[in-house]
Scaffold this motif. Sequence first.
Motif, short mmCIF file in Angstrom:
data_model
loop_
_atom_site.label_atom_id
_atom_site.label_comp_id
_atom_site.label_asym_id
_atom_site.label_seq_id
_atom_site.Cartn_x
_atom_site.Cartn_y
_atom_site.Cartn_z
N PRO A 48 0.74 -1.15 0.07
CA PRO A 48 -0.11 0.00 -0.08
C PRO A 48 0.65 1.29 -0.10
N VAL A 49 2.17 1.10 0.42
CA VAL A 49 3.06 2.42 0.47
C VAL A 49 4.30 2.08 -0.26
N PRO A 50 4.69 1.81 -1.45
CA PRO A 50 5.60 1.40 -1.90
C PRO A 50 7.05 2.12 -1.96
N GLU A 51 6.88 3.32 -1.64
CA GLU A 51 7.87 4.26 -1.83
C GLU A 51 8.42 4.05 -0.19
N HIS A 52 7.62 4.01 0.82
CA HIS A 52 8.20 4.04 2.07
C HIS A 52 7.98 2.70 3.05
N SER A 53 7.26 1.59 2.43
CA SER A 53 6.71 0.29 3.13
C SER A 53 8.28 -0.16 3.81
N ALA A 54 9.32 -0.19 3.34
CA ALA A 54 10.53 -0.70 3.72
C ALA A 54 10.95 -0.05 5.01
N PRO A 127 3.17 12.35 5.97
CA PRO A 127 4.51 12.23 5.39
C PRO A 127 5.08 10.93 5.41
N MET A 128 4.69 10.27 6.56
CA MET A 128 5.20 8.88 6.64
C MET A 128 4.35 7.58 5.92
N PHE A 129 3.13 8.06 5.19
CA PHE A 129 2.32 7.05 4.74
C PHE A 129 2.14 7.90 3.13
N ASP A 130 3.02 8.90 2.98
CA ASP A 130 2.80 9.58 1.58
C ASP A 130 1.31 9.60 0.98
N VAL A 131 0.92 10.54 1.80
CA VAL A 131 -0.65 11.17 1.65
C VAL A 131 -0.59 12.35 0.87
N PRO A 132 -1.44 12.23 -0.24
CA PRO A 132 -1.29 13.24 -1.23
C PRO A 132 -2.13 14.45 -0.75
N PHE A 133 -2.00 15.82 -0.94
CA PHE A 133 -2.68 17.05 -0.81
C PHE A 133 -2.96 17.42 -2.19
N ARG A 134 -4.51 18.09 -2.20
CA ARG A 134 -4.91 18.81 -3.12
C ARG A 134 -4.61 20.29 -2.65
N TYR A 135 -5.27 20.62 -1.57
CA TYR A 135 -5.09 21.95 -1.08
C TYR A 135 -4.70 22.05 0.14
N VAL A 184 -6.77 19.41 2.31
CA VAL A 184 -7.62 18.69 1.58
C VAL A 184 -6.91 17.76 0.96
N LEU A 185 -7.06 16.34 1.07
CA LEU A 185 -6.33 15.50 0.39
C LEU A 185 -6.79 15.32 -1.08
N ALA A 186 -5.70 14.85 -1.85
CA ALA A 186 -5.98 14.45 -3.31
C ALA A 186 -6.90 12.95 -2.96
N PRO A 187 -7.20 12.58 -4.10
CA PRO A 187 -7.80 11.10 -3.86
C PRO A 187 -6.78 10.16 -3.56
N TRP A 188 -7.15 9.29 -2.46
CA TRP A 188 -6.06 8.43 -1.84
C TRP A 188 -6.78 7.42 -1.38
N ARG A 189 -6.28 6.04 -1.82
CA ARG A 189 -6.91 4.80 -1.66
C ARG A 189 -5.84 3.60 -1.45
N PRO A 190 -5.34 3.60 -0.22
CA PRO A 190 -4.58 2.73 0.35
C PRO A 190 -5.20 1.27 0.30
N ALA A 191 -4.91 0.36 -0.23
CA ALA A 191 -5.41 -0.79 -0.03
C ALA A 191 -4.45 -1.97 0.53
N PRO A 192 -4.74 -2.62 1.74
CA PRO A 192 -5.76 -2.30 2.69
C PRO A 192 -5.27 -1.13 3.61
N ARG A 193 -6.31 -0.76 4.40
CA ARG A 193 -5.98 0.62 4.98
C ARG A 193 -5.36 0.09 6.27
N PHE A 194 -4.03 -0.15 5.88
CA PHE A 194 -3.23 -0.87 6.85
C PHE A 194 -2.92 -0.25 8.24
N TYR A 195 -2.97 1.12 8.29
CA TYR A 195 -2.66 1.89 9.50
C TYR A 195 -3.39 1.56 10.48
#
Length: 442
Positions: A48-54, A127-135, A184-195
């Motif tokens: 679900p977070v390929p950039e940071h999962s390691a 920042p930990m889970f790489d959550v994108p922002f729109r505004y 305000v987040l940009a569309p974000w859909r982690p699968a699964p909702r691991f946290y």
Amino acid sequence: MFGYYLDLALRSLRRSKALAAMMVMALAVGIGASMTTLTVAHLLSGDPVPEHSATLYHPQLNPTMPPRLVHEPTSAMDYRSAMDLWSAHRADRQTLVAGSPVKVQVEGSGEPPLPRQMLLTTSDFFPMFDVPFRYGGPWASTDEESHARVAVISSALNDRLFGGADSVGRSLRLRDSDVRIVGVLAPWRPAPRFYDIWNGRYRHGDTESFYNDPEDIYAPLATGLDIFAGQTPVMPVHFCWDMGADGKSMQTDPCAWLSLWVQLSSPAKVRNYAGFLKGYAQQQKRQGRYTSDQTRLQSLMQWLEWNRVVPGTVRMQAWMAQAFLLICLVNTVGLLLTRFLRRSGEIGVRRAMGASRCAVFTQCLVEAALIGLLGGVGGWLLTLLGLWMVRQQPVAYADLAHLDLPMFFGTFAMSVAASLLAGVLPALRASRVPIGFQLKTL
């Protein structure tokens, strides 16, 4: 040379179109069913977070006490333990998470309150889970210290309440409190909702809820506790080990409800944090607050594997589809064997004219591979149909069902490999029939 064998295979298929069509259809149906279920399982078991999962880890303790003592670390922590570890700042980043339903409305809109899910967390969550922002962006750490009434909302909620416009600076009413939108987040859909998953290992495959949409509202933990102060909290209490605890005093009751995540950028930091975690547990045991000093520090992917996040129904369907593919392959073996042996006379003429057994075997395998390629096209179309049908189902992961590039190529690779596997025995049998017997069939 390959072109020569391919030309022979095409001519052979054109001579018996009905039999060829049956084999292609058998393969296509088997591949379509198999790849549909494998694609769903592949998507649900991805990173679900390929950039940071390691670098993401989930610390666990065992703060339980009699009479409800458990014998392994719990999925969540009690408030005191979680705050002790978080406040120590022993990781590059750390965040706390706890979910809760809440009613939200915009003052003056005239609309009734909307029931939504809220996540109480800390600023490092984004920042930990790489959550994108729109505004806008996340709140500052000083907002957590001052218990500021701030919040971040999802793209879907922003579209629902503000028509997709920039709502930073606007106010929302959560329960009886007003909060200011800072992002305000940009569309974000982690699968699964691991946290915010827990005890998946003991749910017997009932893990579909792990794939629900993420929360619509994100607020600082301290702010959320203030909003719920004086009212019966509705946070999901994972486990209370004091039978007298009612879960109403979340900060003092002996209940596990708060999850901690840490980010550690090197193996040395992982070892140091694991030692710190163990030392904390031993300290609490000496003080009489813990009965056990058990700890666990799992990486994100280890945490997902431990929780067995892929729903049991998906795993079962995948196994059933593989069994169905095996049946289709057995049928294909029989059809290929019939097809090749019916051409014994033709094969005998080729052998008499100098063709080797290897050449006959290769020709038969090329024909089987061509059938597999055509079956792959049909299987790909049936896979698209199968995934469309999954998207129509009332399941939490329905919107995730799509064919990505690896599975697209996997469809054709599996089809050709299956047809070659099915063609080995018939091709071997056809290449080993004695020349004299083959010529007698003319």
